[in-house]
Design an enzyme around this catalytic site. Structure first.
Site, short mmCIF file in Angstrom:
data_model
loop_
_atom_site.label_atom_id
_atom_site.label_comp_id
_atom_site.label_asym_id
_atom_site.label_seq_id
_atom_site.Cartn_x
_atom_site.Cartn_y
_atom_site.Cartn_z
N ASP A 157 -18.34 1.25 2.40
CA ASP A 157 -17.03 0.83 2.89
C ASP A 157 -16.26 2.03 3.45
OD1 ASP A 157 -14.44 -0.66 2.97
OD2 ASP A 157 -15.51 -2.11 1.76
N HIS A 231 -9.19 -0.36 2.62
CA HIS A 231 -10.19 -1.42 2.49
C HIS A 231 -11.22 -1.11 1.39
CE1 HIS A 231 -13.63 -3.94 3.89
NE2 HIS A 231 -12.72 -4.71 4.43
N SER A 565 -14.31 -9.97 3.37
CA SER A 565 -14.42 -8.64 2.75
C SER A 565 -13.94 -8.67 1.32
CB SER A 565 -13.53 -7.63 3.49
OG SER A 565 -14.16 -7.14 4.63
#
Ligand code: NAG
Ligand code: NAG
Ligand code: NAG
Ligand code: NAG
Ligand code: NAG
Ligand code: NAG
Ligand code: NAG
Ligand code: NAG
Length: 811
Positions: A157, A231, A565
């Site tokens: 990620d 994220h 996600s």
């Protein structure tokens, strides 16, 4: 990134690629691209001391070979081994390198080179969820798995914010002795202070990115495992964040934040940068994670285009991981509700769609005609009071120029004199939702109503807007526009109601969640299942405000964001728990347990709805259903799969032996160098050949039958048989009976309809015969899919599989 900010990425994506193409041609050299090169694991000539040695020599040979490139060659020699980016040793043998097209062609014909493909860019796809999914600290999967202690989850990620309380290591035992990974120093990332017994690995991969997109802009992001985006911190803490209380996003969703496997260890592999994530770096991270010894890999990233598995870094990396018993979960993508939008389609990957949960953030619109509309928002500043304010549609407040840009509230498109002090209705699309709020605020707007367009449907995503703002569905948006058009002095009031719980119905399949059918091989139904992915609270970076806007100076420890996600790491964390309880289960067994125990109902006991339409959803939306982890711990039966099954499946897809070799990499010393060789005919395969398996016969926990109708065919009855084998993982003695729910016009019969087990791990097979008549209304290329379900029950366990029956008109 499979974060629902696609709007953002499309912009960056096109902008940046155009720029990098220009830079490379302006150097007056042949343009180069990064290629991922797969080398034979066994045919290294003896004269080479090491793989590095061999690969460099192979690379130099093609470079020197090309006389006209001397200049470039010299330049590159000055830069040392600049063109060799990553060496891969685990998920496959090979390297990535920047090459011209001519060099790539020359390399293709070099002995020892199995194949190569150009690097491509992928994008990221973005807690109360443990309770929502039924996890319980005193009973069932959590205590049985000791909360995932000693299971290692690797996330590929944007890195990690190590100071987040979600990653503290208090009261955790020592790092598992088998762990071979570690952390890597970098800008603002000090191994000794950042890594601990919770965060046991942190590495970054940017060589592929920099080769294609140019040097990392270090004033915007860090050349280190530290997450400057948010994220990666969010996904890692969703999978395995520790308990943090109190946690909230500026007061919203207050409570305890906690990941699915709160005691599991985390290893982060940073592969995504400002413009996205390159295949070459993703593969390097897979390679590293597998050799470091992770148990689960979580990857909330996907590419847009359909590429065959032998050109897909995620499929290749995941195969190498699966071969070593590592469970790989990937996000399904945020391109719903359009059909055929699901990505990450390899059958050895678990593909996760997104649902809502029973929590909402209502923020309503009241109009001066007393009509009111439901919206959602995470706005947390001062409200607008109780006075109705003038309301205007942004398209009617255009600065001279482009009313279309104004309707979308793009920066600089609005006329301040028409907007000042008003509530502005903006259409969703193109620019990030929160950026529209920023644009309205910049010209003096008082508030914003963000309206879905028809293509967004009724799916709502709450955002931490920088001004008072709420998001409404397409129907509401149209009604408000009508009101504006037909009213003199239209006015509105926005009211924010904080956090609402026990929302019904829930879960609902998120509008944005990518839908089936599987565009690559429709005989495997994708997505596999769904997990919560709308308005998920999890840890955040300290480098970025909750909106991700450069102008947003707010800092939050937790943020609420949406996307597949966010749903993917839920499944990664659950897989870690199942692995702790059942260490011997294969990745396919873990997926089977999650799928066959999933629920297709909501909290009103009705069929799960589709947020986009309000209708009951289908397995193309929810796969096998929403995960029910407590039940997955004890599924009764599993549909297991191993490496040989997948190889036979690839043979059945008519891939050539060479293509299959690129995916499975059996060309390896440790594995006895058994190169694949598909049998091309039915009957007894020659020794050492791989039998061919029709794709629909893969022992998958869901069923998909494709009937290719031929209009001229005289027979209108279509019939096919699927065979499956289930393994008993419950009580030794168990009698399972099949129940079938068949859609109208389809007969489904199961033979035998009773399975009597007498031992644990005993396997029994059955066939499912599907009969139907053809549908005359279809035009060539069109398809119609209807769905049924097969459930095996021994009165204790219920083992359910969706069955898709597709009739497609041949061209
Ligand atoms: C990281 O940097 C620190 C401080 O410079 C040093 O002590 C440590 O050995 C380095 N660790 C690694 C893994 O490079
Ligand atoms: C890294 O962290 C350790 C432990 O907190 C500290 O002693 C050391 O000075 C730090 N090194 C650097 C380069 O910041
Ligand atoms: C890096 O980002 C900063 C801040 O956005 C910008 O001002 C600068 O021009 C960028 N540098 C490069 C080389 O793109
Ligand atoms: C709206 O409701 C208020 C209070 O109930 C009432 O006084 C007012 O007349 C209504 N306005 C319209 C346009 O119906
Ligand atoms: C507002 O914009 C809409 C759509 O562009 C248009 O149909 C309408 O006539 C405009 N109204 C005014 C008052 O300009
Ligand atoms: C929703 O269901 C209704 C009633 O069954 C049907 O008419 C409509 O076509 C459905 N909408 C979609 C988008 O499937
Ligand atoms: C593979 O080739 C065979 C023979 O040409 C054909 O019948 C079959 O449909 C093909 N399978 C797929 C998945 O394309
Ligand atoms: C399904 O079709 C097959 C082949 O045509 C036939 O033998 C079988 O009896 C049919 N089964 C049912 C339940 O209609």
């Amino acid at each position: 990134m499979d974060l629902v900010m696609q709007e953002v990425f499309f912009l960056f994506f096109f902008g940046s690629l155009a720029i990098s193409a220009e830079t490379s041609s302006s150097q007056k050299l042949e343009p180069t691209t990064t290629y991922i090169v797969q080398m034979s694991g066994i045919s290294m000539p003896e004269s080479f001391k090491s793989k590095l040695n061999w690969y460099s020599s192979v690379l130099n040979a093609v470079k020197l070979h090309d006389e006209s490139l001397q200049q470039q060659q010299q330049q590159q020699q000055l830069l040392g081994h600049a063109s060799l980016l990553h060496i891969y040793t685990t998920v496959f043998h090979g390297f990535s390198a920047t090459l011209t097209e001519r060099e790539a062609l020359a390399l293709q014909n070099t002995p020892g080179v199995l194949g190569l493909f150009p690097d491509k860019l992928k994008q990221l796809h973005t807690t109360h969820t443990p309770q929502f999914l039924g996890l319980n600290p005193v009973q069932g999967l959590w205590p049985e798995s000791t909360f995932g202690a000693d299971v290692i989850i690797g996330t590929l990620d944007t890195g990690i914010w190590p100071e987040s309380l979600s990653f503290k290591d208090q009261a955790l035992g020592p790092v598992p002795a088998r762990w071979k990974g570690g952390c890597e120093n970098g800008t603002d990332f000090n191994v000794s202070s950042s890594c601990n017994r919770k965060l046991i690995g942190a590495k970054f991969f940017c060589k592929g990115y920099e080769a294609m997109a140019g040097p990392i802009n270090e004033s915007l992001e860090l050349r280190s495992p530290r997450d400057s985006d948010g994220h990666g911190t969010h996904t890692a803490s969703t999978a395995a964040g520790r308990d943090v209380f109190p946690a909230s996003m500026m007061g919203y969703a207050a409570g305890t934040a906690r990941g699915m496997a709160p005691e599991a260890r985390i290893a982060v592999y940073k592969v995504c940068w400002a413009q996205g994530c390159f295949d070459s770096d993703i593969l390097a991270a897979f390679d590293q994670a597998v050799s470091d010894g992770v148990d689960v890999i979580s990857l909330s990233v996907g590419g847009a285009a359909l590429v065959p598995f032998y050109l897909d870094s995620i499929a290749i990396g995941a195969f190498g991981a699966m071969k070593r018993g590592i469970f790989v979960a990937c996000s399904a993508g945020n391109s719903g509700p359009e059909a055929l939008s699901v990505s990450n389609l390899a059958p050895w990957v678990t593909t996760v769609g997104a649902s809502t949960l029973d929590r909402d953030f209502p923020a309503d619109v009241l109009l001066s005609n007393n009509a009111s509309f439901h919206g959602v928002s995470l706005y947390s500043g001062p409200g607008l009071g109780t006075q109705l304010l003038p309301l205007i549609y942004a398209a009617n407040a255009s600065a001279p120029g482009d009313p279309f840009a104004a309707s979308l509230c793009m920066a600089g498109s609005l006329d301040p004199s028409l907007v000042a002090g008003k509530i502005v209705l903006c259409d969703r699309g193109i620019t990030p939702r929160v950026a529209k709020g920023e644009a309205v605020l910049a010209v003096g707007g008082a508030g914003m109503i963000l309206a879905n367009t028809e293509s967004d449907g009724e799916g709502l995503i709450a955002d931490a807007h920088v001004l008072p703002a709420t998001a409404v569905g397409a129907l509401e948006g149209a009604a408000i526009k009508d009101f504006i058009k037909n009213t003199v002095n239209p006015k509105a009031l926005l009211s924010f109601h904080g956090t609402e719980m026990n929302v019904k119905p829930s879960p609902v399949v998120a509008s944005f969640s990518s839908r089936g059918p599987n565009g690559q091989n429709p005989e495997i139904m994708k997505p596999d299942l769904i997990a919560p992915g709308v308005n998920i609270l999890a840890a955040w970076t300290g480098d970025m405000g909750p909106t991700g806007l450069a102008t947003d100076n707010r800092r939050v420890s937790f943020n609420i964001i949406s996307g597949t996600s966010m749903s993917c790491p839920h499944v990664s964390g659950l897989a870690a728990l199942l692995k702790a309880v059942h260490p011997s289960w294969s990745p396919a067994a873990i997926r089977s347990a999650l799928m066959t125990t999933a629920s297709i109902l909501d909290n009103t006991h009705g069929g799960m709805q589709d947020e986009a339409t309000g209708n009951i959803s289908t397995p193309f939306g929810f796969g096998a259903g929403i995960v029910q982890p407590q039940k997955a711990m004890d599924p009764g039966l599993i549909y297991d799969l191993g490496v040989e099954d997948y190889v036979s499946f690839l043979c059945g897809l008519n891939y050539t032996d060479a293509m299959i070799q690129l995916i499975i990499n059996h060309d390896d010393e440790e594995e006895g160098a058994t190169a694949v060789s598909c049998t091309m005919s039915a009957g007894d395969p020659p020794p050492a050949a791989t039998p061919l398996l029709l794709p629909q016969q893969l022992n998958y926990p869901s069923f998909s039958v494709i009937f290719n109708q031929v209009s001229s065919s005289s027979s209108s009855i279509l019939s096919t048989k699927l065979t499956r084998t289930v393994t008993n993982v419950g009580q030794a003695r168990a009698v399972y009976t099949a129940t079938v729910l068949a859609p109208e016009g389809v007969t489904i019969s199961v033979m035998p309809s009773t399975l009597s087990f007498v031992a644990v791990n005993q396997k029994l097979s059955f066939t499912v015969q599907v009969n139907t008549s053809s549908v005359k209304s279809l035009v060539p290329g069109d398809f119609l899919t209807v769905f049924g379900f097969l459930t095996w029950s021994d009165k204790i366990h219920s083992v359910q599989s969706p069955i898709g029956i597709t009739r497609q008109e041949s061209f």
